[in-house]
Design a protein around this motif. Structure first.
Motif, PDB file in Angstrom:
ATOM      1  N   LEU A 101      -3.957 -13.658 -25.694  1.00 15.19           N
ATOM      2  CA  LEU A 101      -3.139 -12.750 -26.403  1.00 15.19           C
ATOM      3  C   LEU A 101      -4.119 -11.067 -26.247  1.00 15.19           C
ATOM      4  N   ALA A 102      -5.417 -11.411 -26.431  1.00 14.97           N
ATOM      5  CA  ALA A 102      -6.160 -10.264 -25.978  1.00 14.97           C
ATOM      6  C   ALA A 102      -5.492  -9.743 -24.847  1.00 14.97           C
ATOM      7  N   ALA A 103      -5.201 -10.344 -23.772  1.00 16.39           N
ATOM      8  CA  ALA A 103      -5.221 -10.130 -22.487  1.00 16.39           C
ATOM      9  C   ALA A 103      -3.947  -9.030 -22.180  1.00 16.39           C
ATOM     10  N   VAL A 104      -2.840  -9.863 -22.760  1.00  8.84           N
ATOM     11  CA  VAL A 104      -1.665  -9.508 -22.825  1.00  8.84           C
ATOM     12  C   VAL A 104      -1.539  -8.135 -23.815  1.00  8.84           C
ATOM     13  N   ALA A 105      -2.820  -7.494 -24.910  1.00  9.98           N
ATOM     14  CA  ALA A 105      -2.563  -5.996 -25.709  1.00  9.98           C
ATOM     15  C   ALA A 105      -3.458  -5.094 -24.470  1.00  9.98           C
ATOM     16  N   ALA A 106      -3.938  -5.809 -23.689  1.00  7.88           N
ATOM     17  CA  ALA A 106      -4.414  -4.920 -22.909  1.00  7.88           C
ATOM     18  C   ALA A 106      -3.848  -4.788 -22.215  1.00  7.88           C
ATOM     19  N   MET A 107      -2.920  -5.499 -21.899  1.00  2.11           N
ATOM     20  CA  MET A 107      -1.802  -5.052 -19.951  1.00  2.11           C
ATOM     21  C   MET A 107      -0.451  -4.581 -20.920  1.00  2.11           C
ATOM     22  N   VAL A 108      -0.674  -4.196 -21.893  1.00  2.00           N
ATOM     23  CA  VAL A 108       0.539  -3.737 -22.348  1.00  2.00           C
ATOM     24  C   VAL A 108       0.397  -2.316 -23.190  1.00  2.00           C
ATOM     25  N   PRO A 109      -0.665  -1.557 -22.886  1.00  2.00           N
ATOM     26  CA  PRO A 109      -1.271  -0.685 -23.275  1.00  2.00           C
ATOM     27  C   PRO A 109      -0.731   0.174 -24.674  1.00  2.00           C
ATOM     28  N   LEU A 110      -1.508   0.153 -25.894  1.00  2.00           N
ATOM     29  CA  LEU A 110      -0.348   1.736 -27.008  1.00  2.00           C
ATOM     30  C   LEU A 110      -0.533   2.337 -25.720  1.00  2.00           C
ATOM     31  N   ASN A 111       0.902   2.812 -26.373  1.00  3.44           N
ATOM     32  CA  ASN A 111       1.216   4.386 -26.021  1.00  3.44           C
ATOM     33  C   ASN A 111       1.854   5.770 -26.765  1.00  3.44           C
ATOM     34  N   CYS A 112       1.691   4.778 -27.755  1.00  7.22           N
ATOM     35  CA  CYS A 112       1.768   6.096 -28.748  1.00  7.22           C
ATOM     36  C   CYS A 112       0.943   5.341 -30.390  1.00  7.22           C
ATOM     37  N   ASP A 113      -0.584   6.236 -30.988  1.00  4.24           N
ATOM     38  CA  ASP A 113      -0.931   5.783 -31.785  1.00  4.24           C
ATOM     39  C   ASP A 113      -0.826   5.874 -33.052  1.00  4.24           C
ATOM     40  N   PRO A 114       0.509   5.084 -34.099  1.00  2.00           N
ATOM     41  CA  PRO A 114       1.244   5.773 -35.165  1.00  2.00           C
ATOM     42  C   PRO A 114       0.473   5.938 -36.602  1.00  2.00           C
ATOM     43  N   THR A 115      -1.549   5.708 -36.020  1.00  2.89           N
ATOM     44  CA  THR A 115      -2.310   6.533 -37.312  1.00  2.89           C
ATOM     45  C   THR A 115      -2.706   8.127 -37.037  1.00  2.89           C
ATOM     46  N   ALA A 116      -1.954   8.381 -35.766  1.00  2.09           N
ATOM     47  CA  ALA A 116      -2.756  10.179 -34.965  1.00  2.09           C
ATOM     48  C   ALA A 116      -0.976  10.575 -34.867  1.00  2.09           C
ATOM     49  N   GLN A 117      -0.449   9.921 -35.172  1.00  3.77           N
ATOM     50  CA  GLN A 117       1.078  10.881 -34.125  1.00  3.77           C
ATOM     51  C   GLN A 117       2.007  10.003 -35.255  1.00  3.77           C
ATOM     52  N   GLN A 118       3.296  10.606 -35.046  1.00  5.45           N
ATOM     53  CA  GLN A 118       4.842  10.653 -34.806  1.00  5.45           C
ATOM     54  C   GLN A 118       5.327   9.713 -33.904  1.00  5.45           C
ATOM     55  N   CYS A 119       5.495   8.523 -34.031  1.00  8.46           N
ATOM     56  CA  CYS A 119       5.747   7.130 -33.193  1.00  8.46           C
ATOM     57  C   CYS A 119       7.679   7.105 -33.248  1.00  8.46           C
ATOM     58  N   GLY A 120       8.164   7.359 -32.040  1.00  3.86           N
ATOM     59  CA  GLY A 120       9.989   6.576 -32.882  1.00  3.86           C
ATOM     60  C   GLY A 120       9.963   5.716 -33.339  1.00  3.86           C
ATOM     61  N   ALA A 121      11.003   5.119 -32.986  1.00  2.37           N
ATOM     62  CA  ALA A 121      11.922   3.584 -33.427  1.00  2.37           C
ATOM     63  C   ALA A 121      11.320   2.437 -32.417  1.00  2.37           C
ATOM     64  N   LEU A 122      10.969   1.401 -33.172  1.00  2.00           N
ATOM     65  CA  LEU A 122      10.506   0.349 -32.589  1.00  2.00           C
ATOM     66  C   LEU A 122      11.645  -0.016 -31.055  1.00  2.00           C
ATOM     67  N   ILE A 123      12.989  -0.142 -31.667  1.00  2.00           N
ATOM     68  CA  ILE A 123      13.825  -0.482 -30.047  1.00  2.00           C
ATOM     69  C   ILE A 123      13.739   0.382 -29.226  1.00  2.00           C
ATOM     70  N   ASP A 124      12.890   1.809 -29.754  1.00  2.00           N
ATOM     71  CA  ASP A 124      13.206   2.946 -28.176  1.00  2.00           C
ATOM     72  C   ASP A 124      12.182   2.358 -27.767  1.00  2.00           C
ATOM     73  N   ASP A 125      10.785   1.652 -28.380  1.00  2.00           N
ATOM     74  CA  ASP A 125       9.694   1.467 -27.599  1.00  2.00           C
ATOM     75  C   ASP A 125       9.372   0.000 -27.671  1.00  2.00           C
ATOM     76  N   PRO A 126       9.961  -0.910 -27.562  1.00  2.00           N
ATOM     77  CA  PRO A 126       9.273  -2.244 -28.063  1.00  2.00           C
ATOM     78  C   PRO A 126       7.855  -2.636 -27.174  1.00  2.00           C
ATOM     79  N   LEU A 127       7.222  -2.215 -26.314  1.00  2.00           N
ATOM     80  CA  LEU A 127       5.670  -2.207 -26.081  1.00  2.00           C
ATOM     81  C   LEU A 127       4.868  -2.250 -26.733  1.00  2.00           C
ATOM     82  N   ILE A 128       5.313  -0.843 -28.346  1.00  2.00           N
ATOM     83  CA  ILE A 128       4.132  -0.704 -29.606  1.00  2.00           C
ATOM     84  C   ILE A 128       4.616  -1.908 -30.064  1.00  2.00           C
TER      85      ILE A 128
END
Length: 230
Positions: A101-128
């Motif tokens: 799972l650690a490898a999976v998390a790294a291969m699908v990197p976070l492209n929006c940090d919800p603690t630092a910025q406004q992110c869209g709905a999860l359905i629009d960005d399931p990678l988060i």
């Protein structure tokens, strides 16, 4: 048990522990963030270091993937030696899941940090969602593996007192992280010190688990073989 058999087991144990230590160092890559990306390393989530827009993100992705895949492979090798021993095989499975799972998390990197910025709905960005679930479940798996092997160590007659002390220290660090996280959330403190401490604890847990599985596995195997010989 014949001397050459014991010698072979000891060499295998040293190889496993050395590999686990190397993988733990690769996973504990947070010190590099203060050199390669200090602005993020001091204030944001560790996952943010692997975001597509961050400098040297490939370094952190590569280290996490290597450590995760390597740990999963190590788990497979250890499982083959302990699959008949129910008391420790689930610990091996747990840290194998952590690595995967650690490898999976790294291969699908976070492209929006919800603690630092406004992110869209999860359905629009399931990678988060995938990244978040993989990250959280990996930590849960490692914690379960650590608790299982620690319990086995405490109740094993051949376990040395030093093993129990080390296991106790690691578990205390887990508890300290949990308490610190709650305090940090309550006081709304934004600092990476606790996060860096947690990653270090995870790395120590990996080494401790592999060492204990290897030592207990050899001990239990010797008992089984000696009983069969009688």
């Amino acid at each position: 048990m014949k001397l050459h058999v014991l010698w072979g087991k000891e060499r295998r144990a040293w190889a496993m522990v050395t590999l686990a230590s190397l993988l733990a160092v690769l996973y504990c890559s947070w010190p590099l963030s203060y050199i390669l990306n200090p602005s993020v390393g001091r204030h944001d989530l560790a996952s943010e270091l692997e975001a597509p827009h961050q400098p040297y993100n490939w370094v952190f992705i590569m280290l996490d993937v290597l450590s995760g895949v390597g740990l999963f492979a190590l788990c497979v090798m250890q499982y083959r030696a302990v699959e008949r021993k129910r008391r420790i095989k689930w610990s091996v499975i747990s840290y194998g899941i952590f690595g995967l799972l650690a490898a999976v998390a790294a291969m699908v990197p976070l492209n929006c940090d919800p603690t630092a910025q406004q992110c869209g709905a999860l359905i629009d960005d399931p990678l988060i969602l995938i990244h978040g679930l993989a990250s959280i479940l990996s930590v849960v798996a490692l914690f379960v593996g650590t608790v299982l092997i620690t319990g086995t160590t405490y109740f094993h007659e051949s376990a040395k007192k030093s093993w129990k002390w080390i296991a106790g220290v690691v578990l205390f660090c887990w508890v300290a992280f949990g308490a610190g996280s709650l305090i940090e959330m309550y006081l709304n403190i934004k600092s990476n010190t606790l996060q860096d401490f947690f990653i270090t604890v995870c790395s120590l847990s990996v080494i401790m688990t592999v060492v204990y599985v290897e030592k207990l596995g050899v001990t239990l195997l010797e008992v089984v073989e000696e009983t069969d010989a009688e």
